[in-house]
Design a protein around this motif. Structure first.
Motif, PDB file in Angstrom:
ATOM      1  N   ALA A  91       0.831  -1.208   0.000  1.00  0.00           N
ATOM      2  CA  ALA A  91       0.000   0.000   0.000  1.00  0.00           C
ATOM      3  C   ALA A  91       0.865   1.258   0.000  1.00  0.00           C
ATOM      4  N   ASP A  92       1.986   1.226   0.700  1.00  0.00           N
ATOM      5  CA  ASP A  92       2.852   2.408   0.770  1.00  0.00           C
ATOM      6  C   ASP A  92       3.330   2.841  -0.619  1.00  0.00           C
ATOM      7  N   TYR A  93       3.762   1.880  -1.431  1.00  0.00           N
ATOM      8  CA  TYR A  93       4.233   2.188  -2.787  1.00  0.00           C
ATOM      9  C   TYR A  93       3.138   2.916  -3.563  1.00  0.00           C
ATOM     10  N   ILE A  94       1.916   2.407  -3.473  1.00  0.00           N
ATOM     11  CA  ILE A  94       0.788   3.025  -4.176  1.00  0.00           C
ATOM     12  C   ILE A  94       0.569   4.470  -3.719  1.00  0.00           C
ATOM     13  N   HIS A  95       0.588   4.701  -2.419  1.00  0.00           N
ATOM     14  CA  HIS A  95       0.319   6.048  -1.907  1.00  0.00           C
ATOM     15  C   HIS A  95       1.423   7.036  -2.301  1.00  0.00           C
ATOM     16  N   TYR A  96       2.664   6.583  -2.280  1.00  0.00           N
ATOM     17  CA  TYR A  96       3.747   7.477  -2.700  1.00  0.00           C
ATOM     18  C   TYR A  96       3.705   7.737  -4.205  1.00  0.00           C
ATOM     19  N   LEU A  97       3.207   6.778  -4.979  1.00  0.00           N
ATOM     20  CA  LEU A  97       3.020   7.012  -6.407  1.00  0.00           C
ATOM     21  C   LEU A  97       1.953   8.073  -6.641  1.00  0.00           C
ATOM     22  N   ALA A  98       0.910   8.057  -5.815  1.00  0.00           N
ATOM     23  CA  ALA A  98      -0.122   9.095  -5.916  1.00  0.00           C
ATOM     24  C   ALA A  98       0.493  10.478  -5.670  1.00  0.00           C
ATOM     25  N   ASP A  99       1.392  10.561  -4.697  1.00  0.00           N
ATOM     26  CA  ASP A  99       2.074  11.826  -4.428  1.00  0.00           C
ATOM     27  C   ASP A  99       2.959  12.236  -5.609  1.00  0.00           C
ATOM     28  N   LEU A 100       3.575  11.252  -6.247  1.00  0.00           N
ATOM     29  CA  LEU A 100       4.421  11.539  -7.413  1.00  0.00           C
ATOM     30  C   LEU A 100       3.590  12.178  -8.527  1.00  0.00           C
ATOM     31  N   LEU A 101       2.418  11.631  -8.793  1.00  0.00           N
ATOM     32  CA  LEU A 101       1.532  12.234  -9.787  1.00  0.00           C
ATOM     33  C   LEU A 101       1.082  13.619  -9.331  1.00  0.00           C
ATOM     34  N   GLY A 102       0.861  13.754  -8.030  1.00  0.00           N
ATOM     35  CA  GLY A 102       0.464  15.050  -7.497  1.00  0.00           C
ATOM     36  C   GLY A 102       1.528  16.117  -7.692  1.00  0.00           C
ATOM     37  N   SER A 103       2.794  15.705  -7.790  1.00  0.00           N
ATOM     38  CA  SER A 103       3.894  16.665  -7.939  1.00  0.00           C
ATOM     39  C   SER A 103       3.828  17.413  -9.269  1.00  0.00           C
ATOM     40  N   VAL A 104       3.091  16.858 -10.238  1.00  0.00           N
ATOM     41  CA  VAL A 104       2.921  17.569 -11.513  1.00  0.00           C
ATOM     42  C   VAL A 104       1.477  18.040 -11.675  1.00  0.00           C
ATOM     43  N   ASN A 105       0.723  17.979 -10.573  1.00  0.00           N
ATOM     44  CA  ASN A 105      -0.695  18.335 -10.616  1.00  0.00           C
ATOM     45  C   ASN A 105      -1.048  19.292  -9.478  1.00  0.00           C
ATOM     46  N   SER A 106      -0.172  20.277  -9.270  1.00  0.00           N
ATOM     47  CA  SER A 106      -0.378  21.304  -8.231  1.00  0.00           C
ATOM     48  C   SER A 106      -0.545  20.702  -6.843  1.00  0.00           C
ATOM     49  N   GLY A 107       0.143  19.580  -6.601  1.00  0.00           N
ATOM     50  CA  GLY A 107       0.123  18.947  -5.288  1.00  0.00           C
ATOM     51  C   GLY A 107      -1.093  18.088  -5.013  1.00  0.00           C
ATOM     52  N   LYS A 108      -1.998  17.980  -5.964  1.00  0.00           N
ATOM     53  CA  LYS A 108      -3.220  17.197  -5.772  1.00  0.00           C
ATOM     54  C   LYS A 108      -3.120  15.889  -6.542  1.00  0.00           C
ATOM     55  N   PHE A 109      -3.224  14.766  -5.835  1.00  0.00           N
ATOM     56  CA  PHE A 109      -3.112  13.485  -6.546  1.00  0.00           C
ATOM     57  C   PHE A 109      -4.385  13.234  -7.356  1.00  0.00           C
ATOM     58  N   THR A 313       3.371  19.539 -17.937  1.00  0.00           N
ATOM     59  CA  THR A 313       2.173  20.375 -17.790  1.00  0.00           C
ATOM     60  C   THR A 313       1.153  20.044 -18.869  1.00  0.00           C
ATOM     61  N   GLU A 314       1.615  19.845 -20.096  1.00  0.00           N
ATOM     62  CA  GLU A 314       0.719  19.467 -21.195  1.00  0.00           C
ATOM     63  C   GLU A 314       0.049  18.129 -20.913  1.00  0.00           C
ATOM     64  N   TRP A 315       0.832  17.186 -20.382  1.00  0.00           N
ATOM     65  CA  TRP A 315       0.301  15.861 -20.032  1.00  0.00           C
ATOM     66  C   TRP A 315      -0.806  16.009 -18.984  1.00  0.00           C
ATOM     67  N   LYS A 316      -0.519  16.804 -17.966  1.00  0.00           N
ATOM     68  CA  LYS A 316      -1.502  17.038 -16.890  1.00  0.00           C
ATOM     69  C   LYS A 316      -2.789  17.630 -17.450  1.00  0.00           C
ATOM     70  N   GLU A 317      -2.664  18.621 -18.292  1.00  0.00           N
ATOM     71  CA  GLU A 317      -3.842  19.288 -18.835  1.00  0.00           C
ATOM     72  C   GLU A 317      -4.672  18.357 -19.714  1.00  0.00           C
ATOM     73  N   GLN A 318      -4.009  17.454 -20.419  1.00  0.00           N
ATOM     74  CA  GLN A 318      -4.705  16.541 -21.316  1.00  0.00           C
ATOM     75  C   GLN A 318      -5.366  15.374 -20.565  1.00  0.00           C
ATOM     76  N   ARG A 319      -4.744  14.965 -19.435  1.00  0.00           N
ATOM     77  CA  ARG A 319      -5.188  13.727 -18.800  1.00  0.00           C
ATOM     78  C   ARG A 319      -5.795  13.915 -17.407  1.00  0.00           C
ATOM     79  N   PHE A 320      -5.308  14.878 -16.647  1.00  0.00           N
ATOM     80  CA  PHE A 320      -5.793  15.047 -15.265  1.00  0.00           C
ATOM     81  C   PHE A 320      -6.857  16.129 -15.145  1.00  0.00           C
ATOM     82  N   ASP A 321      -6.889  17.062 -16.094  1.00  0.00           N
ATOM     83  CA  ASP A 321      -7.821  18.193 -15.990  1.00  0.00           C
ATOM     84  C   ASP A 321      -9.129  17.966 -16.759  1.00  0.00           C
TER      85      ASP A 321
END
Length: 322
Positions: A91-109, A313-321
């Motif tokens: 579970a820890d690996y998964i949660h830290y991966l969420a934080d990694l994605l959050g690092s390119v998404n204004s801190g929000k996983f 940033t382009e990746w984030k805008e296309q996939r997370f936003d």
């Protein structure tokens, strides 16, 4: 016999703050979720309820209870002698991966099925995709070179309606490839993850098993029992984890536009210099090392991307936003 002094139990603060397993196991709750666990639970010398962690059947039943209680998995099973992973660390690996994605998404996983993750070597247990989907709603592709593992993981998915349509399993048919034959043309993943084979040979794997058994207080044996199980592809490969991860890095270059972050667990600190050197050679744009701790055990994963800040940033805008 006099009872030993009772240990003082504290929250497992070394685990990620969102990890559901920071508190010690509540066996009453777990038995309520899975009554079959009760026959493996007894009071230890400290007066606490526990199981015999040297007993593979007990460890497997504990995992079933944890997955049912915390993640709503009604069916979970693995073939005999296959890897039965400790759930809190996974579970820890998964949660830290969420934080990694959050690092390119204004801190929000980011959450939801639009987030796609590739789990290299998902194993017969399918634990990473289960946790990742239940905690964040992500979609997963799990790959494995062992057909028995693939069939086992598929059976877990088929017997849990909540996992159907969220997790797909693919067999890697080439021992030389990691991403080739798995990632399809124009397919994109926000993350890849991997828990690579730790040992470099069968003999090394068996020696590791003996050390673990000695730590658990088991008698010495020529055929040691591995309480967490494991087959060859799960435990060892030629060159061990360092060679495996280096191959993964070299191959990732050819998929650099199809994935935001490539990641892999690194169990041995001595593996890091060779990994960093390979990442430098392939001109990875950004490299992160994230340390994790489960009690006295220190682990980490290395993450790398070929996308610069503008492309992230382009990746984030296309996939997370969306």
């Amino acid at each position: 016999m006099a009872q030993k002094s009772k240990k003082i139990h504290t929250e497992k603060t070394s685990l990620h703050e969102r990890n559901l397993h920071r508190d010690r196991y509540d066996f009453k709750q777990l038995i309520q979720a899975l009554p079959e666990l009760s026959s493996f639970v007894s009071v230890n010398p400290y007066g606490d309820e526990s199981i015999d962690f040297a007993n593979p059947d007990a460890v497997k039943m504990l995992n079933k209870a944890l997955l049912k209680h915390f993640y709503g998995v009604s069916y979970w099973d693995i073939p005999a002698n296959y890897l039965c992973p400790p759930i809190p660390g996974r579970a820890d690996y998964i949660h830290y991966l969420a934080d990694l994605l959050g690092s390119v998404n204004s801190g929000k996983f980011p959450v939801g099925k639009s987030v796609r993750v590739l789990d290299i070597g998902t194993g017969a247990n399918c634990v990473y995709p289960i946790i990742g989907h239940r905690e964040y709603g992500w979609s997963f592709v799990g790959s494995d070179i062992d057909p028995v593992s693939v069939q086992s993981a598929k059976k877990i998915i088929e017997n849990n309606p909540s996992l159907q349509g969220a997790i797909e399993c693919r067999e890697q048919t080439s021992s030389k490839n990691i991403f080739h034959g798995i990632i399809e043309k124009d397919e994109k993943f926000d993350l890849t993850m991997c828990n690579p084979p730790f040992h470099a040979s069968a003999a090394e794997a068996q020696a590791g098993t003996k050390r673990k058994n000695n730590n658990l207080g088991l008698k010495k044996s020529n055929n040691p029992i591995l309480n967490f199980g494991g087959q060859r592809a799960e435990l060892w490969c030629e060159g061990g984890e360092e060679d495996f991860v280096k191959r993964m890095i070299s191959e990732s270059v050819q998929f650099q536009d199809q994935c935001l972050w490539f990641t892999s667990l690194i169990s041995k600190k001595t593996t890091l210099p060779g990994v960093y050197s390979t990442l430098k050679n392939v001109k990875a744009v950004d490299v992160k090392t994230v340390e994790m701790s489960q009690g006295q055990k220190i682990s980490r994963f290395v993450a790398w991307t070929f996308l610069d800040k503008t492309r992230q940033t382009e990746w984030k805008e296309q996939r997370f936003d969306r």
